[in-house]
Design an enzyme around this catalytic site. Structure first.
Site: not given
Ligand code: AR6
Length: 165
Positions: A9-10, A33
């Protein structure tokens, strides 16, 4: 620059900067986010509001509030739209602009999630290739450690395979 791969978890990482996969409003959302704003507290959102937004492919830097890292670099990945809307170049730009910001702030360690591969639906293997190529081509003075942070097993396995080639 040392490139490492971890499954974590980042929000738990004690590095100079973690990268957030934000949206253009910078006002928070779901996925990583949401996790960053929840764990980091209102200070991050207040600074994001002051900045006022960010274009796709660009990046901005804020405090990390209550997180263990020092800074959050917010970058806005492209929404996958079939691949004809410049998505690949925009995703590459997210990685390069984030690394440039870290460099400008003389940071030495950075952790980056799999930008655009969640809610924004970018194909995971293509995204992993772009992320790794961008990092490997980046000429860094200050950054000594880059951690690719995979949250899901599928991404972790893809990165492991590509980094071992
Ligand atoms: N730590 C590390 N990686 C994570 C975590 C975490 N805690 N949680 C999720 N991921 P996403 P996007 C991974 O959907 O596709 C938001 O609503 C997840 O498994 O977070 O760029 C923003 O506000 C995936 O591999 O981002 C934007 O509206 C990666 O993070 C939109 O989502 C990215 O997934 C951005 O979408």
């Amino acid at each position: 620059m040392n490139i490492l791969l971890i499954r974590e978890d980042i929000t738990k990482l004690n590095v100079d900067a973690i990268v957030n996969a934000a949206n253009k409003s910078l006002l928070g959302g779901g996925g990583v986010d949401g996790a960053i704003h929840r764990a980091g507290g209102p200070e991050i959102l207040a600074e994001c509001k002051k900045i006022g937004g960010c274009e796709t492919g660009q990046a901005v830097i804020t405090t990390a509030g209550n997180l263990p890292s020092k800074y959050v670099i917010h970058t806005v990945g492209p929404i996958w739209n079939g691949g004809t809307a410049n998505e690949e170049a925009l995703l590459k730009s997210c990685y390069i602009q984030s690394l440039k910001l870290a460099e400008e702030n003389l940071l030495s360690s950075i952790a980056i999630p799999n930008i655009s591969t969640g809610i924004y639906r970018f194909p995971k293997e293509l995204a992993a290739k772009i992320a790794i190529k961008s990092a490997q081509s980046f000429k860094s003075q200050s950054i000594t450690e880059l951690r690719f942070v995979c949250f899901e097993e599928e991404n972790f396995n893809l990165y492991a395979e590509l980094l071992n080639q």
